[in-house]
Design an enzyme around this catalytic site. Sequence first.
Site, mmCIF file in Angstrom:
data_model
loop_
_atom_site.group_PDB
_atom_site.id
_atom_site.type_symbol
_atom_site.label_atom_id
_atom_site.label_comp_id
_atom_site.label_asym_id
_atom_site.label_seq_id
_atom_site.Cartn_x
_atom_site.Cartn_y
_atom_site.Cartn_z
ATOM 1 N N THR A 154 49.336 58.684 -10.523
ATOM 2 C CA THR A 154 48.564 57.449 -10.398
ATOM 3 C C THR A 154 47.096 57.746 -10.712
ATOM 4 O O THR A 154 46.687 57.680 -11.862
ATOM 5 C CB THR A 154 48.731 56.830 -8.995
ATOM 6 O OG1 THR A 154 48.501 57.838 -7.994
ATOM 7 C CG2 THR A 154 50.135 56.266 -8.830
ATOM 8 N N LYS A 180 52.765 64.926 -7.746
ATOM 9 C CA LYS A 180 51.627 64.049 -7.983
ATOM 10 C C LYS A 180 50.850 63.922 -6.686
ATOM 11 O O LYS A 180 51.407 63.990 -5.582
ATOM 12 C CB LYS A 180 52.067 62.680 -8.491
ATOM 13 C CG LYS A 180 52.847 61.804 -7.517
ATOM 14 C CD LYS A 180 52.033 60.974 -6.548
ATOM 15 C CE LYS A 180 51.004 60.131 -7.238
ATOM 16 N NZ LYS A 180 50.192 59.343 -6.220
ATOM 17 N N THR A 191 51.612 65.286 1.862
ATOM 18 C CA THR A 191 50.992 64.039 1.437
ATOM 19 C C THR A 191 50.944 63.935 -0.063
ATOM 20 O O THR A 191 49.981 64.328 -0.694
ATOM 21 C CB THR A 191 49.573 63.931 2.002
ATOM 22 O OG1 THR A 191 49.653 64.098 3.390
ATOM 23 C CG2 THR A 191 48.959 62.602 1.682
ATOM 24 N N GLU A 277 40.474 63.396 -5.669
ATOM 25 C CA GLU A 277 39.644 62.392 -6.332
ATOM 26 C C GLU A 277 38.166 62.765 -6.260
ATOM 27 O O GLU A 277 37.601 62.945 -5.188
ATOM 28 C CB GLU A 277 39.898 61.027 -5.694
ATOM 29 C CG GLU A 277 41.289 60.506 -6.024
ATOM 30 C CD GLU A 277 41.709 59.309 -5.203
ATOM 31 O OE1 GLU A 277 42.651 58.629 -5.617
ATOM 32 O OE2 GLU A 277 41.096 59.068 -4.146
ATOM 33 N N ASN A 408 37.641 55.087 -4.648
ATOM 34 C CA ASN A 408 38.402 54.411 -3.613
ATOM 35 C C ASN A 408 37.799 53.092 -3.150
ATOM 36 O O ASN A 408 38.489 52.278 -2.534
ATOM 37 C CB ASN A 408 38.600 55.345 -2.421
ATOM 38 C CG ASN A 408 39.653 56.390 -2.723
ATOM 39 O OD1 ASN A 408 40.848 56.116 -2.691
ATOM 40 N ND2 ASN A 408 39.215 57.596 -3.053
ATOM 41 N N THR A 413 40.802 46.532 -6.851
ATOM 42 C CA THR A 413 40.051 45.468 -7.523
ATOM 43 C C THR A 413 39.556 45.900 -8.896
ATOM 44 O O THR A 413 39.089 45.088 -9.658
ATOM 45 C CB THR A 413 38.839 45.046 -6.674
ATOM 46 O OG1 THR A 413 38.012 46.182 -6.404
ATOM 47 C CG2 THR A 413 39.292 44.424 -5.370
#
EC number: 2.3.1.35
Length: 413
Positions: A154, A180, A191, A277, A408, A413
Amino acid sequence: MADWQEITGGITAPRGYQAAGITAGLKPSGLPDLALIFSEVEAIAAGVFTTSQVKAACVDYCRQRLQAKQSARAILCNAGQANAATGNQGWFDALESALAIAQALNISSESVLLASTGVIGQRIKMDALRSGIPKVVAALSDTGSDAAAGAIITTDLVTKSIALETTIGDRPVRIGGIAKGSGMIHPNMATMLAFVTCDAVVSPHLWQQMLARAADRSFNSITVDGDTSTNDSLIALANGQSRTPAIIEWGAEAEKLEAMLTAVCQHLAKAIARDGEGATCLIEVEVTGAHDELSARQIAKTIAGSSLVKSAIFGRDPNWGRIAAAAGRAGVPFEQENLQIKLGDFLMLENGQPLTFDRAAASAYLKKAATSAYLQQDTVLISVNVGNGYGVGKAWGCDLSYDYVKINAEYTT
């Protein structure tokens, strides 16, 4: 020296496996989003899953399947929608997904396991999934590992895969894996999503035990942001196609197989932590001198997960006080006067006493890691000793950058 060697092929390196990854239209981006792993014969199956009280339908489904039968032939993974917190309809979608792929493969739906990743609260786009299933089955290939690895990601920046080979009973045995994970990484199991294939012959009971221990020493020892997912799934298949003697009890061969399984899981876990990230480097924390391995891992994980430690690493600030503070709040008793802290080769605290060290050189060490080769020289090593015990444990994390918040803050959005 490890008693195995790295080979190519990922999850299709072990004998008797095929994989595929396609674009089914599940992701708004139009990137690959549907993966399939298939064993040519029924395989022993084991799994470790999220302990969150809010679980995806695929997690509940896999737990039920593995409780009823510890074997499987197929793993179907969709990316784009987590199918978590989707109520009864999410459960029915999971059942329909399993039945559809089973019919397409001409196998029992009881031999299908599922995984999902994406936005929590969103159901799988079933129309896209239905139309994608014949395509992903048609795309199955014994060289399809890379395609599958690309279809499960993702926010990941890179795919994650590994394959290792050893010898058992004078025959080669292989274990491959893909994973992933990039954000929502703070394991209370594993996780992320990870899939492992193996061609050894091993009893279901032993295989589950091996996987659980490997998870503790790998995926359960990484952290990016302190958030555990609703969809965490680690699924491992062992199909016996190496034709080696069956491993049905603990011994030298079982120990070798578990060590290689752990190495595969640790490679994937470190790749997830490094791909956190917004991260610029991997952080590896090793704790020694604890009462036992569990205590050492708890201290290591607390340090690796400290936002203050992670921020200092990103700022290239050799602030060892934050490391000491994190170790002290880990919930593991130790004597402060025994504490030793090293950052790379820089000894900063010895017998609980601060030492003079070259701060500029230590900062340069952190800067170099951030600009070095991916998963090679880009690792910041933190070494902590807390006493004279035999417990040794490791944990992995990454630095905390401005980009983590940017990624994040606008996730949906």
